[in-house]
Design an enzyme around this catalytic site. Structure first.
Site, PDB file in Angstrom:
ATOM      1  N   GLU A 263     160.795  52.077  -2.895  1.00  0.00           N
ATOM      2  CA  GLU A 263     160.928  52.309  -1.449  1.00  0.00           C
ATOM      3  C   GLU A 263     162.292  52.896  -1.059  1.00  0.00           C
ATOM      4  O   GLU A 263     163.329  52.495  -1.588  1.00  0.00           O
ATOM      5  CB  GLU A 263     160.717  50.972  -0.736  1.00  0.00           C
ATOM      6  CG  GLU A 263     160.641  51.092   0.775  1.00  0.00           C
ATOM      7  CD  GLU A 263     159.811  49.978   1.372  1.00  0.00           C
ATOM      8  OE1 GLU A 263     158.573  50.081   1.337  1.00  0.00           O
ATOM      9  OE2 GLU A 263     160.400  49.006   1.863  1.00  0.00           O
TER      10      GLU A 263
ATOM     11  N   LYS B 189     164.505  52.890   2.052  1.00  0.00           N
ATOM     12  CA  LYS B 189     164.680  52.279   3.388  1.00  0.00           C
ATOM     13  C   LYS B 189     166.144  51.937   3.605  1.00  0.00           C
ATOM     14  O   LYS B 189     166.771  51.296   2.774  1.00  0.00           O
ATOM     15  CB  LYS B 189     163.726  51.096   3.541  1.00  0.00           C
ATOM     16  CG  LYS B 189     164.238  49.719   3.403  1.00  0.00           C
ATOM     17  CD  LYS B 189     163.188  48.654   3.689  1.00  0.00           C
ATOM     18  CE  LYS B 189     163.366  47.496   2.704  1.00  0.00           C
ATOM     19  NZ  LYS B 189     162.454  46.393   2.923  1.00  0.00           N
TER      20      LYS B 189
ATOM     21  N   LYS C 256     155.419  55.016   5.154  1.00  0.00           N
ATOM     22  CA  LYS C 256     155.509  53.601   5.495  1.00  0.00           C
ATOM     23  C   LYS C 256     155.941  53.507   6.945  1.00  0.00           C
ATOM     24  O   LYS C 256     157.093  53.796   7.289  1.00  0.00           O
ATOM     25  CB  LYS C 256     156.512  52.916   4.562  1.00  0.00           C
ATOM     26  CG  LYS C 256     156.523  51.423   4.661  1.00  0.00           C
ATOM     27  CD  LYS C 256     156.040  50.817   3.356  1.00  0.00           C
ATOM     28  CE  LYS C 256     155.821  49.327   3.422  1.00  0.00           C
ATOM     29  NZ  LYS C 256     156.977  48.537   3.780  1.00  0.00           N
TER      30      LYS C 256
ATOM     31  N   GLU D 104     147.557  46.681   3.970  1.00  0.00           N
ATOM     32  CA  GLU D 104     148.425  45.524   3.715  1.00  0.00           C
ATOM     33  C   GLU D 104     147.867  44.248   4.331  1.00  0.00           C
ATOM     34  O   GLU D 104     147.469  44.240   5.501  1.00  0.00           O
ATOM     35  CB  GLU D 104     149.816  45.819   4.295  1.00  0.00           C
ATOM     36  CG  GLU D 104     150.807  44.703   4.054  1.00  0.00           C
ATOM     37  CD  GLU D 104     152.181  45.098   4.535  1.00  0.00           C
ATOM     38  OE1 GLU D 104     152.760  46.064   4.006  1.00  0.00           O
ATOM     39  OE2 GLU D 104     152.676  44.432   5.464  1.00  0.00           O
TER      40      GLU D 104
ATOM     41  N   ASN E 237     151.447  41.458   0.984  1.00  0.00           N
ATOM     42  CA  ASN E 237     152.862  41.365   1.354  1.00  0.00           C
ATOM     43  C   ASN E 237     153.303  39.906   1.331  1.00  0.00           C
ATOM     44  O   ASN E 237     152.802  39.086   2.101  1.00  0.00           O
ATOM     45  CB  ASN E 237     153.127  42.000   2.725  1.00  0.00           C
ATOM     46  CG  ASN E 237     154.604  42.317   2.911  1.00  0.00           C
ATOM     47  OD1 ASN E 237     155.464  41.735   2.240  1.00  0.00           O
ATOM     48  ND2 ASN E 237     154.916  43.240   3.796  1.00  0.00           N
TER      49      ASN E 237
ATOM     50  N   GLU F 127     153.736  43.185  -2.891  1.00  0.00           N
ATOM     51  CA  GLU F 127     154.806  43.754  -2.051  1.00  0.00           C
ATOM     52  C   GLU F 127     155.856  42.713  -1.654  1.00  0.00           C
ATOM     53  O   GLU F 127     155.510  41.594  -1.285  1.00  0.00           O
ATOM     54  CB  GLU F 127     154.212  44.291  -0.742  1.00  0.00           C
ATOM     55  CG  GLU F 127     153.166  45.362  -0.876  1.00  0.00           C
ATOM     56  CD  GLU F 127     152.641  45.779   0.502  1.00  0.00           C
ATOM     57  OE1 GLU F 127     151.503  46.253   0.560  1.00  0.00           O
ATOM     58  OE2 GLU F 127     153.360  45.604   1.517  1.00  0.00           O
ATOM     59  N   SER F 128     157.098  43.127  -1.669  1.00  0.00           N
ATOM     60  CA  SER F 128     158.261  42.396  -1.122  1.00  0.00           C
ATOM     61  C   SER F 128     158.785  41.266  -2.017  1.00  0.00           C
ATOM     62  O   SER F 128     158.016  40.560  -2.661  1.00  0.00           O
ATOM     63  CB  SER F 128     157.955  41.797   0.251  1.00  0.00           C
ATOM     64  OG  SER F 128     157.598  42.778   1.169  1.00  0.00           O
TER      65      SER F 128
END
Ligand SMILES: O=C(O)c1ccccc1NCC(=O)[C@H](O)[C@H](O)COP(=O)(O)O
Length: 263
Positions: free
Chosen positions: A57, A59, A119, A168, A189, A219-220
């Protein structure tokens, strides 16, 4: 409620953009679109040869962490991800809370070969056309931010435009929405987008409920190879990683290490 707040802001931006650049105008530029969407299934599905698929990612900031990376040049980061062996890139395009920009898609698409995820907080078909025009191959659809009907309509329009969607989820209710909408790629997520609490055991609990044919993205909160290995063992194909990479000086090496390669 941060998610409601982001979506309210997104709606305001959307109304302005629709006036400034009506959909018909945006649609016309598709005739000259140099970026036909690419197949993301084959790069995200885990295989024996390449078991740990990484969506890296880009960001700068997030509501939970504030500014994550001061020295932020999206193209330099994208090239480091390519060097590290990323399978796809996730590019934050939301401008207010993540300090993203839709132009990053076009800038990066010209120079790196991996598929790009837009995203953002997608609530309207306009944003899907926009994603295609700017060079996205797939888009994020957040089940919690959409009704069942909206999710299905947006997913079908995504396919109509030749793109794919990462749908998601964060709980069983979201999963049911995703399955009924017909999602092919389901992202779990670990972060609760309202409270920012992390639940790293969520994948373990939800993956057994997901049909085998789906591509599963964890995710995350992922920062070490042991986590990737464990999540893969419980059924994840791909791993969406942002903050861990954004805090590194040597992004390419960090990516290789996360995949379990010796650097
Ligand atoms: O991260 C936030 O603060 C956030 C708040 C509201 C909506 C979405 C948010 N984050 C999006 C993500 O979940 C992550 O960017 C992505 O999964 C990567 O996570 P990480 O590796 O922990 O940066």
């Amino acid at each position: 409620m941060i998610l409601d707040e982001i979506i309210a802001r997104t709606k305001v931006d959307l109304e302005r953009k629709k006036k400034e650049f009506p959909l018909e105008w945006l649609g016309r530029s598709l005739a000259y679109n140099p970026f036909p969407p690419r197949d993301v299934h084959k790069v995200l599905k885990s295989t024996k040869e390449n078991p740990y698929r990484i969506i890296a990612e880009i960001k700068k900031a997030s509501p939970s962490k504030g500014v994550i990376r001061e020295d932020f040049d999206p193209l330099t980061i994208a090239k480091a991800y390519e060097e590290g062996g990323a399978d796809a890139l996730s590019i934050l395009t939301e401008p207010h809370y993540f300090k993203g920009d839709i132009e990053y898609l076009t800038q990066i698409r010209r120079y790196v070969p991996m598929p790009l995820l837009r995203k953002d907080f997608i609530i309207d078909k306009y944003q899907l056309v926009e994603a295609l025009v700017y060079g996205a191959d797939f888009v994020l659809l957040i089940a919690k931010a959409l009704t069942r009907k909206q999710l299905k309509e947006l997913l079908e329009y995504t396919w109509h435009l030749g793109m794919e969607a990462l749908v998601e989820i964060h709980d069983k209710k979201d999963l049911i929405k995703a399955i009924f909408a017909g999602a092919n790629i389901i992202g779990i997520n670990h972060r609760n987008l309202e409270t920012f609490e992390m639940d790293m055991s969520l994948s373990e609990r939800l993956i057994p409920l997901i049909p085998n044919s789906k591509i599963i993205v964890a995710e995350s909160g992922i920062y070490e190879h042991e986590q990737v290995k464990h999540l893969h063992d419980v059924g994840a194909d791909a791993f969406l990683v942002g903050e861990h990479f954004m805090r590194q000086d040597d992004i390419a090496s960090a990516l290789k290490k996360l995949k379990g390669e010796t650097v």
